[in-house]
Write a protein that holds these residues in place. Sequence first.
Motif, mmCIF file in Angstrom:
data_model
loop_
_atom_site.group_PDB
_atom_site.id
_atom_site.type_symbol
_atom_site.label_atom_id
_atom_site.label_comp_id
_atom_site.label_asym_id
_atom_site.label_seq_id
_atom_site.Cartn_x
_atom_site.Cartn_y
_atom_site.Cartn_z
ATOM 1 N N PHE A 1 -3.312 5.310 6.155
ATOM 2 C CA PHE A 1 -3.429 6.041 4.891
ATOM 3 C C PHE A 1 -2.304 7.058 4.713
ATOM 4 O O PHE A 1 -1.793 7.240 3.609
ATOM 5 C CB PHE A 1 -4.788 6.739 4.800
ATOM 6 N N VAL A 2 -1.900 7.712 5.794
ATOM 7 C CA VAL A 2 -0.877 8.757 5.695
ATOM 8 C C VAL A 2 0.519 8.156 5.562
ATOM 9 O O VAL A 2 1.322 8.595 4.722
ATOM 10 C CB VAL A 2 -0.945 9.694 6.921
ATOM 11 N N ALA A 3 0.836 7.148 6.387
ATOM 12 C CA ALA A 3 2.207 6.637 6.435
ATOM 13 C C ALA A 3 2.495 5.555 5.395
ATOM 14 O O ALA A 3 3.602 5.491 4.854
ATOM 15 C CB ALA A 3 2.504 6.097 7.831
ATOM 16 N N PHE A 4 1.520 4.721 5.085
ATOM 17 C CA PHE A 4 1.792 3.554 4.248
ATOM 18 C C PHE A 4 1.301 3.690 2.816
ATOM 19 O O PHE A 4 1.730 2.934 1.942
ATOM 20 C CB PHE A 4 1.191 2.297 4.887
ATOM 21 N N PHE A 5 0.395 4.606 2.570
ATOM 22 C CA PHE A 5 -0.137 4.762 1.215
ATOM 23 C C PHE A 5 0.130 6.180 0.719
ATOM 24 O O PHE A 5 0.676 7.020 1.436
ATOM 25 C CB PHE A 5 -1.624 4.423 1.193
ATOM 26 N N GLY A 6 -0.264 6.443 -0.520
ATOM 27 C CA GLY A 6 -0.004 7.754 -1.107
ATOM 28 C C GLY A 6 1.444 7.868 -1.562
ATOM 29 O O GLY A 6 2.151 6.871 -1.752
ATOM 30 N N LYS A 7 1.910 9.074 -1.711
ATOM 31 C CA LYS A 7 3.271 9.337 -2.167
ATOM 32 C C LYS A 7 4.196 9.611 -0.993
ATOM 33 O O LYS A 7 3.768 10.100 0.050
ATOM 34 C CB LYS A 7 3.285 10.543 -3.109
ATOM 35 N N ALA A 8 5.483 9.285 -1.207
ATOM 36 C CA ALA A 8 6.486 9.580 -0.188
ATOM 37 C C ALA A 8 6.605 11.084 -0.005
ATOM 38 O O ALA A 8 6.700 11.836 -0.984
ATOM 39 C CB ALA A 8 7.832 8.984 -0.579
ATOM 40 N N LYS A 9 6.587 11.536 1.228
ATOM 41 C CA LYS A 9 6.582 12.974 1.510
ATOM 42 C C LYS A 9 7.940 13.476 1.994
ATOM 43 O O LYS A 9 8.069 14.641 2.362
ATOM 44 C CB LYS A 9 5.514 13.288 2.574
ATOM 45 N N ASP A 10 8.936 12.575 2.012
ATOM 46 C CA ASP A 10 10.250 12.951 2.518
ATOM 47 C C ASP A 10 11.296 12.072 1.842
ATOM 48 O O ASP A 10 10.995 10.959 1.383
ATOM 49 C CB ASP A 10 10.290 12.769 4.040
ATOM 50 N N GLU A 11 12.502 12.564 1.796
ATOM 51 C CA GLU A 11 13.573 11.818 1.139
ATOM 52 C C GLU A 11 13.830 10.479 1.823
ATOM 53 O O GLU A 11 14.095 9.479 1.163
ATOM 54 C CB GLU A 11 14.856 12.663 1.150
ATOM 55 N N HIS A 12 13.745 10.461 3.146
ATOM 56 C CA HIS A 12 13.976 9.211 3.877
ATOM 57 C C HIS A 12 12.910 8.171 3.536
ATOM 58 O O HIS A 12 13.213 6.984 3.384
ATOM 59 C CB HIS A 12 13.995 9.469 5.372
ATOM 60 N N ALA A 13 11.669 8.604 3.435
ATOM 61 C CA ALA A 13 10.590 7.686 3.054
ATOM 62 C C ALA A 13 10.767 7.213 1.616
ATOM 63 O O ALA A 13 10.451 6.064 1.278
ATOM 64 C CB ALA A 13 9.237 8.369 3.229
ATOM 65 N N GLU A 14 11.283 8.073 0.767
ATOM 66 C CA GLU A 14 11.502 7.733 -0.652
ATOM 67 C C GLU A 14 12.512 6.595 -0.781
ATOM 68 O O GLU A 14 12.380 5.735 -1.663
ATOM 69 C CB GLU A 14 12.004 8.978 -1.392
ATOM 70 N N HIS A 15 13.518 6.583 0.096
ATOM 71 C CA HIS A 15 14.583 5.581 -0.010
ATOM 72 C C HIS A 15 14.446 4.464 1.034
ATOM 73 O O HIS A 15 15.393 3.696 1.243
ATOM 74 C CB HIS A 15 15.950 6.254 0.146
ATOM 75 N N ALA A 16 13.302 4.375 1.683
ATOM 76 C CA ALA A 16 13.091 3.315 2.679
ATOM 77 C C ALA A 16 13.067 1.947 2.016
ATOM 78 O O ALA A 16 12.678 1.803 0.852
ATOM 79 C CB ALA A 16 11.793 3.570 3.432
ATOM 80 N N LYS A 17 13.506 0.931 2.763
ATOM 81 C CA LYS A 17 13.457 -0.438 2.255
ATOM 82 C C LYS A 17 13.143 -1.385 3.409
ATOM 83 O O LYS A 17 13.261 -1.021 4.586
ATOM 84 C CB LYS A 17 14.779 -0.819 1.583
ATOM 85 N N GLU A 18 12.758 -2.598 3.047
ATOM 86 C CA GLU A 18 12.352 -3.574 4.052
ATOM 87 C C GLU A 18 13.503 -3.877 5.014
ATOM 88 O O GLU A 18 14.676 -3.909 4.628
ATOM 89 C CB GLU A 18 11.892 -4.868 3.376
ATOM 90 N N VAL A 19 13.152 -4.078 6.284
ATOM 91 C CA VAL A 19 14.156 -4.341 7.308
ATOM 92 C C VAL A 19 14.635 -5.784 7.217
ATOM 93 O O VAL A 19 14.047 -6.619 6.517
ATOM 94 C CB VAL A 19 13.586 -4.057 8.713
#
Length: 598
Positions: free
Chosen positions: A425-443
């Motif tokens: 719930f914390v890492a995969f759902f909800g809103k991005a809490k950091d700039e790095h998470a905001e710009h993450a993309k599939e590996v």
Amino acid sequence: MILWLLFLLPLVSAALIHFVLKQKLSNLASLIGTVSTLATLVIAIMWTNGSFSTPDSWSWISVGSFNASIGLADDQLAKGMMIVVCGIGFLVHVFSLAYMDKDGAKARYFGNLSLFMFSMTGIVLAENFVMMFIFWELVGLSSYLLIGHWYKKDTAADAAKKAFLSNRIGDFGFLIGILMTWMLAGSIVFSDMDGTAFIGSGSWMAGAAVLFVFCGAIGKSAQLPLHVWLPDAMEGPTPVSALIHAATMVAAGVYMMARFFGSVGLEARAQVPAIEVIAWIGAITSLVAALMATQQDDIKKILAYSTLSQLGYMVMAVGLLEPDAGMFHLYTHAWFKALLFLGSGAVIYACHHEQNIWKMGGLFKKMPITGFTFVIGTCALTAVPFTSGFFSKEGILHAAHGTPFYWIALGVAALTTFYMFRLIFVAFFGKAKDEHAEHAKEVEFRMFAPLVILAVMAIASPFLGKLIPANDFTPDTAFHWNEVTIASMIVFLIGFAAAFVIYRGRSSDPINIPLFRNKFYIDEFYAGLVKWFQDILAAIVHFLDEFIINGLLVGGLTRCAQGTGNLFRRNCQSGNLQHYALLSGVGILIAIYFTIFS
């Protein structure tokens, strides 16, 4: 003879990479390491299907009744475990091709991976305790090298040393247990051990031997009180965490106990009163680790404490005289925990090496393949019906039913569901809490392909009976409505509901339990204990050195010699003529006396 390639391929790969390729040909080094692991996997699969016969052993040491040879264990326990080691080892190598692509010491990393594969293969295939112990120590060395891969980081170097030293404590007891087993069972070869003789010397003597052997498992499988090294070992590269600390190395202790118990026999081990101690250590480790995991924020440490907890489950099953149930859970756990660790590696890679789950969020939409496979791994870990973890965990719950361990196991199951879905719930759902998470993309493909394969195994592994590392064991893969199943589903729903209500949409942790967050202060206790004993020991050594050795022995003898020399120098070499004449006269009188009266 082709089965000896299971040993030779990873050994040759490690030697070639370390001594020839080094850093100038790092891409070739990584390719050789990966291909050698693929080749060992193919050979292991063909061996499992009966394509190769097991070669004869080579005589190594023969002194009186003591015989130690180099040979391969030929049973389903070894064959299934080889599939686990080689299968996950190969997928970790493939994942590492991308994850470690820009690492400056890539060749050294793949060389150490090959050394680890060689070491782990030796443990699995060893036909006697001496051979197993040699590779047992070699696994300790290779894990030290892998955990401390980024040795310029103090935390990584300290974690490597901590793992190495913690395991040495357990291995000292393990060595004593091997010697006692040889004395009691009459052999160190697993197939030749005499269970009747083992228990015939007295249940307490046999119990002591079992507990000393179990010390090796306490160290390698990170059970209380030697569990402290495993979470710190997450300082190594994430693929290392998946290989060493989720699927193979930490499982070696459970495998060793299953091999040992199978050798001495069910009747012998049932008469050993120390067996219940093993079950209690496993149960307490499982519960304590699960409580610690509920308050961790580092995604890898959550999974590390989860591994501790699941290992406790397996050890508890061994202590309940159900090693096959423990090995079945080891087998299923290897696939879905490797999936979770590699999934966490993909997340960390996509988030620019951020590991705090409270700086992630919204990753399921940005990384759908990683997110979907991670959820599958979580469902298997939390024993959702029809996943692999459901069938293997049910076996342990059935083994514990009717004992206090059953209620501990149910409590741990609820906690497992709670902390894993907290992570989801914390890492995969909800809103991005950091700039790095905001710009993450599939590996890329090399990273998500192993995740897909492991996700399939997280569902299908119980149905692949030939791959399960257990002798004369057929898993029950049918869904049954009974008391154990209903209780398991109830605790799952409790854990899931608690995680959903407390953590859905949260940007910070609303719960703060310092006791759990600080891991019951066990590390601090050990640090204080070591410092206290170190200071006391240093004071004692200083006293012995300064006052006894230097003051009384060395200094005393020096002063004695000096005093004697001064006495003779002052009385015999004074320079006084009258004194010399007196001494000459006395000497003449003494000579006359002895001449006449002799």
